[in-house]
Scaffold this motif. Structure first.
Motif, mmCIF file in Angstrom:
data_model
loop_
_atom_site.group_PDB
_atom_site.id
_atom_site.type_symbol
_atom_site.label_atom_id
_atom_site.label_comp_id
_atom_site.label_asym_id
_atom_site.label_seq_id
_atom_site.Cartn_x
_atom_site.Cartn_y
_atom_site.Cartn_z
ATOM 1 N N GLU A 184 39.530 -51.219 -19.582
ATOM 2 C CA GLU A 184 38.523 -52.024 -18.896
ATOM 3 C C GLU A 184 37.776 -52.878 -19.919
ATOM 4 O O GLU A 184 37.303 -52.371 -20.930
ATOM 5 N N ILE A 185 37.691 -54.169 -19.647
ATOM 6 C CA ILE A 185 36.949 -55.110 -20.487
ATOM 7 C C ILE A 185 35.880 -55.748 -19.610
ATOM 8 O O ILE A 185 36.179 -56.217 -18.511
ATOM 9 N N THR A 186 34.639 -55.785 -20.079
ATOM 10 C CA THR A 186 33.539 -56.283 -19.247
ATOM 11 C C THR A 186 32.884 -57.516 -19.868
ATOM 12 O O THR A 186 32.877 -57.700 -21.081
ATOM 13 N N ASP A 187 32.324 -58.323 -18.959
ATOM 14 C CA ASP A 187 31.516 -59.491 -19.331
ATOM 15 C C ASP A 187 32.239 -60.415 -20.310
ATOM 16 O O ASP A 187 31.788 -60.649 -21.439
ATOM 17 N N LEU A 188 33.357 -60.960 -19.848
ATOM 18 C CA LEU A 188 34.106 -61.907 -20.679
ATOM 19 C C LEU A 188 33.547 -63.318 -20.509
ATOM 20 O O LEU A 188 33.151 -63.714 -19.412
ATOM 21 N N PHE A 194 33.623 -60.818 -25.341
ATOM 22 C CA PHE A 194 33.394 -59.825 -24.300
ATOM 23 C C PHE A 194 32.364 -58.822 -24.784
ATOM 24 O O PHE A 194 32.132 -58.661 -25.997
ATOM 25 N N ALA A 195 31.721 -58.152 -23.818
ATOM 26 C CA ALA A 195 30.636 -57.229 -24.154
ATOM 27 C C ALA A 195 31.154 -55.874 -24.586
ATOM 28 O O ALA A 195 30.691 -55.296 -25.563
ATOM 29 N N ASN A 196 32.163 -55.352 -23.855
ATOM 30 C CA ASN A 196 32.601 -53.982 -24.141
ATOM 31 C C ASN A 196 34.026 -53.775 -23.653
ATOM 32 O O ASN A 196 34.510 -54.489 -22.760
ATOM 33 N N ASP A 248 43.556 -56.271 -12.674
ATOM 34 C CA ASP A 248 42.532 -56.523 -11.668
ATOM 35 C C ASP A 248 41.405 -57.326 -12.321
ATOM 36 O O ASP A 248 40.697 -56.819 -13.189
ATOM 37 N N LEU A 249 41.280 -58.568 -11.916
ATOM 38 C CA LEU A 249 40.252 -59.455 -12.468
ATOM 39 C C LEU A 249 39.153 -59.606 -11.425
ATOM 40 O O LEU A 249 39.398 -60.067 -10.312
ATOM 41 N N VAL A 250 37.944 -59.211 -11.794
ATOM 42 C CA VAL A 250 36.828 -59.164 -10.845
ATOM 43 C C VAL A 250 35.733 -60.135 -11.273
ATOM 44 O O VAL A 250 35.261 -60.101 -12.410
ATOM 45 N N GLY A 251 35.348 -61.005 -10.354
ATOM 46 C CA GLY A 251 34.178 -61.840 -10.566
ATOM 47 C C GLY A 251 34.347 -62.985 -11.540
ATOM 48 O O GLY A 251 33.561 -63.139 -12.477
ATOM 49 N N ILE A 278 33.926 -63.852 -16.589
ATOM 50 C CA ILE A 278 34.603 -62.822 -15.796
ATOM 51 C C ILE A 278 33.794 -61.541 -15.908
ATOM 52 O O ILE A 278 33.500 -61.083 -17.015
ATOM 53 N N ASP A 279 33.412 -60.978 -14.777
ATOM 54 C CA ASP A 279 32.611 -59.755 -14.796
ATOM 55 C C ASP A 279 33.377 -58.578 -15.391
ATOM 56 O O ASP A 279 32.843 -57.834 -16.214
ATOM 57 N N LYS A 280 34.629 -58.431 -14.938
ATOM 58 C CA LYS A 280 35.377 -57.236 -15.359
ATOM 59 C C LYS A 280 36.872 -57.497 -15.270
ATOM 60 O O LYS A 280 37.356 -58.147 -14.345
ATOM 61 N N LEU A 281 37.592 -56.971 -16.244
ATOM 62 C CA LEU A 281 39.044 -57.055 -16.265
ATOM 63 C C LEU A 281 39.599 -55.662 -16.485
ATOM 64 O O LEU A 281 39.316 -55.025 -17.492
ATOM 65 N N ASN A 282 40.375 -55.163 -15.518
ATOM 66 C CA ASN A 282 40.999 -53.837 -15.614
ATOM 67 C C ASN A 282 42.506 -53.991 -15.762
ATOM 68 O O ASN A 282 43.130 -54.765 -15.027
#
Length: 307
Positions: A63-67, A50-52, A101-104, A81-85
């Protein structure tokens, strides 16, 4: 120092404290995420990057982004996955409210061999998933919500409310704790037994299921039917025949018939007037449907519509 200067100083110090605490918690969160990902990789054989990641102290949200989830042996990306909250999660207890919340989510082109048999629409779709759990430890009441969508195709939701949830929540927590270790077979069987017993003691209060067209659901269903050598008329005829001999309430039959015809939306909600555990309710429902379907309305109240 006058009052206004003092007020400004308090605000600045509070802000600095928040930023500092946030940074400290962020570092802890990153360590925990790395630990959880490592455990997942060992169990699944997949690789996660993941990116961040970041955390907010006020909302207790992570929040975890760009998985990216990959198959390491063949260096194949399976999906991204774009974003995981994640909000409200606590490792050592069941939080009063937890939300994921899993987005994208997108299937990768490199994973084509793993998507054989799936329609191109589903392979190329972008998915979103949101699930939450609300739990009151004092009363044992809980509510689960689960919503998914395939962008431009379909949206679905499932909500269920339960009573007498404490035993199930305790068993779930015990199961999650041993996953962090290396449980032996006896421990796994013991936890599974506790889960099954606790699940049977749950008291269903209500549930609701919704399916909604998000753009091309009718066309998608018809294309899938064509793959099976069926037309929409064939599907309607088969459904009507099956419903004719089904003991389910007429309102539910009508809703399904209308949905199969219109393919726009289906909404079903069920409430249980009397408190009883899942095992007892299941036995009574089976008996009523087999012997006297008219008595179903005494056990559950159903509202359904379709179009």
């Amino acid at each position: 120092m006058n009052k206004s200067t003092l007020a400004v100083a308090v605000v600045v110090l509070a802000g600095a404290g928040y930023v500092g605490a946030n940074y400290y918690v962020n570092e802890q969160v990153k360590q925990e995420i790395t630990k959880q990902i490592s455990s997942f990789e060992q169990q699944s054989g997949l690789t996660v990057s993941f990116a961040n990641s970041s955390v907010d102290l006020f909302s207790r949200g992570v929040e975890i982004t760009d998985l990216t989830i990959s198959q390491p042996d063949e260096k194949i990306t399976l999906f991204t996955i774009d974003k995981l909250n994640i909000v409200g999660y606590e490792q050592d207890k069941i939080s009063p409210y937890t939300e994921l919340d899993l987005v994208g989510l997108k299937l990768a082109k490199e994973a084509a061999e793993f998507t054989q048999g799936m329609s191109p629409e589903l392979v190329n779709a972008t998915y979103h998933l949101k699930t939450s759990l609300a739990y009151d430890d004092a009363s044992g009441a809980s509510e689960v919500k689960f919503a998914t969508s395939a962008e431009g195709i379909v949206k679905t939701s499932f909500n269920a409310a339960f009573g007498n949830s404490k035993a199930f929540m305790d068993a779930s927590l015990a199961a999650s704790k041993i996953q962090g270790d290396t449980p032996n077979l006896e421990q796994e069987l013991q936890v599974q037994s506790q889960m099954m017993t606790a699940m049977q003691s749950l008291e269903l209060k209500s549930l609701a299921v919704n399916i909604d067209n998000a753009g091309t659901l009718p066309q998608f269903i018809e294309a899938e039917l064509a793959q099976q050598g069926m037309t929409k008329d064939d599907f309607e005829a088969v459904t009507a025949q099956q419903l004719m001999y089904s003991p389910m309430p007429q309102e539910l039959k009508d809703a399904i018939t209308d949905f199969v015809s219109g393919m726009e939306s289906l909404s079903i909600s069920v409430t249980v007037p009397q408190s009883q555990n899942m095992m007892a309710l299941g036995q009574q429902l089976s008996l009523a449907m087999a012997q006297n379907p008219e008595t179903l309305s005494e056990l559950i109240k159903i509202n359904a519509s379709g179009k």
